[in-house]
Design a protein around this motif. Structure first.
Motif, short mmCIF file in Angstrom:
data_model
loop_
_atom_site.label_atom_id
_atom_site.label_comp_id
_atom_site.label_asym_id
_atom_site.label_seq_id
_atom_site.Cartn_x
_atom_site.Cartn_y
_atom_site.Cartn_z
N LEU A 87 0.80 -1.25 0.08
CA LEU A 87 -0.12 0.03 -0.02
C LEU A 87 0.92 1.24 0.15
CD1 LEU A 87 -2.75 1.48 0.33
CD2 LEU A 87 -2.63 1.04 2.67
N LYS A 88 1.90 1.18 0.85
CA LYS A 88 2.85 2.36 0.78
C LYS A 88 3.37 2.72 -0.51
CE LYS A 88 7.16 3.83 2.83
NZ LYS A 88 8.37 3.30 3.78
N THR A 89 3.82 1.62 -1.72
CA THR A 89 4.31 1.97 -2.96
C THR A 89 3.20 2.39 -3.75
OG1 THR A 89 5.95 0.33 -2.66
CG2 THR A 89 4.98 0.75 -4.72
N ALA A 90 1.87 1.90 -3.60
CA ALA A 90 0.69 2.14 -4.19
C ALA A 90 0.45 3.67 -3.96
CB ALA A 90 -0.27 1.14 -4.07
N LYS A 91 0.24 3.94 -2.70
CA LYS A 91 0.12 5.33 -2.26
C LYS A 91 0.81 6.21 -2.86
CE LYS A 91 -1.00 6.09 2.06
NZ LYS A 91 -1.03 5.97 3.24
N LYS A 92 2.26 6.08 -3.08
CA LYS A 92 3.39 7.04 -3.41
C LYS A 92 2.90 7.08 -4.94
CE LYS A 92 8.34 7.12 -4.08
NZ LYS A 92 9.67 6.51 -3.98
N TRP A 93 2.83 5.87 -5.90
CA TRP A 93 2.64 5.91 -7.12
C TRP A 93 1.43 6.96 -7.61
CZ3 TRP A 93 3.64 0.35 -8.86
CH2 TRP A 93 4.93 0.19 -8.94
N ALA A 94 0.30 6.60 -6.89
CA ALA A 94 -1.15 7.38 -6.95
C ALA A 94 -0.84 8.82 -6.68
CB ALA A 94 -2.27 6.51 -6.02
N LYS A 95 -0.14 9.24 -5.68
CA LYS A 95 0.06 10.42 -5.05
C LYS A 95 1.10 11.22 -6.42
CE LYS A 95 1.95 13.83 -1.85
NZ LYS A 95 2.05 14.73 -2.61
N GLU A 96 1.82 10.46 -7.20
CA GLU A 96 2.95 11.11 -7.94
C GLU A 96 1.98 11.31 -9.06
OE1 GLU A 96 6.17 12.38 -9.51
OE2 GLU A 96 6.15 11.46 -7.44
N TRP A 97 0.91 10.47 -9.39
CA TRP A 97 0.17 10.73 -10.86
C TRP A 97 -0.76 12.00 -10.13
CZ3 TRP A 97 -0.60 9.26 -15.55
CH2 TRP A 97 -1.84 9.79 -16.20
N ARG A 98 -1.44 11.88 -9.22
CA ARG A 98 -2.36 13.00 -8.94
C ARG A 98 -1.73 14.38 -8.91
NH1 ARG A 98 -3.95 9.48 -5.12
NH2 ARG A 98 -2.89 10.82 -3.36
N ASP A 99 -0.41 14.44 -8.39
CA ASP A 99 0.35 15.80 -8.28
C ASP A 99 0.95 16.17 -9.82
OD1 ASP A 99 0.18 15.52 -5.73
OD2 ASP A 99 2.12 14.89 -5.16
N ASP A 100 1.26 15.05 -10.54
CA ASP A 100 1.76 15.70 -11.86
C ASP A 100 0.87 15.36 -12.95
OD1 ASP A 100 4.32 15.78 -10.64
OD2 ASP A 100 5.06 14.18 -11.20
N GLU A 101 -0.38 14.93 -12.71
CA GLU A 101 -1.22 14.64 -13.79
C GLU A 101 -1.85 15.69 -14.76
OE1 GLU A 101 -4.82 14.18 -16.07
OE2 GLU A 101 -4.73 15.41 -14.29
N ALA A 102 -1.84 16.84 -14.07
CA ALA A 102 -2.44 18.14 -14.91
C ALA A 102 -1.32 18.53 -16.04
CB ALA A 102 -2.20 19.35 -13.90
N SER A 103 -0.03 18.31 -15.77
CA SER A 103 0.76 18.50 -16.70
C SER A 103 1.62 17.05 -17.44
CB SER A 103 1.94 19.10 -16.34
OG SER A 103 2.76 18.59 -15.40
#
Length: 136
Positions: free
Chosen positions: A18-34
């Protein structure tokens, strides 16, 4: 018809914490706009055997996919690998997540796994598919 006992059982080799999944999902949400201005991810290849593994988990009524990005350093450069993380969903529509030694903040220690067995397109693409810009 196939014998249900021949269906693959869940394989921890295809799971992530879950720690890895949360990190990847946050990376997507943080960067998704660009993100999509610079990268071409259009789809994910999901092997049948691996999807069956998710569905074989006890209590799974469906699956949910979360989008994430794994950020790696390769020869000093940032490399991004798109991820589609699959989790089992119970009959109440709740994600089934399992506690691991790496995950101290998960509430349900009897839940399921987070699977990371997909391949992004590009490069696991069907170049002839009209959904991927191929001929109509």
């Amino acid at each position: 018809m196939n014998n249900p006992n021949d269906a693959p059982k869940p394989n921890p080799r295809n799971t992530i914490s879950l720690k890895t999944a949360k990190k990847w999902a946050k990376e997507w949400r943080d960067d998704e706009a660009s993100y999509n201005k610079y990268f071409e991810c259009r789809a994910f290849n999901i092997p049948k055997k691996d999807l069956i593994e998710v569905l074989q988990e006890e209590g799974v009524a469906g699956v949910r996919g979360y989008i994430g990005v794994e950020k790696l350093k390769v020869e000093g450069e940032n490399v991004f690998i798109e991820k589609l993380m699959i989790v089992g969903v119970d009959k109440n529509g709740k994600d089934m997540l399992k506690l691991s030694s790496e995950d101290a903040d998960v509430l349900d220690s009897e839940g399921g796994d987070i699977y990371d067995f997909t391949e992004p397109c590009p490069s696991a693409c069907d170049d002839d598919s009209p959904l991927n810009g191929g001929p109509n």
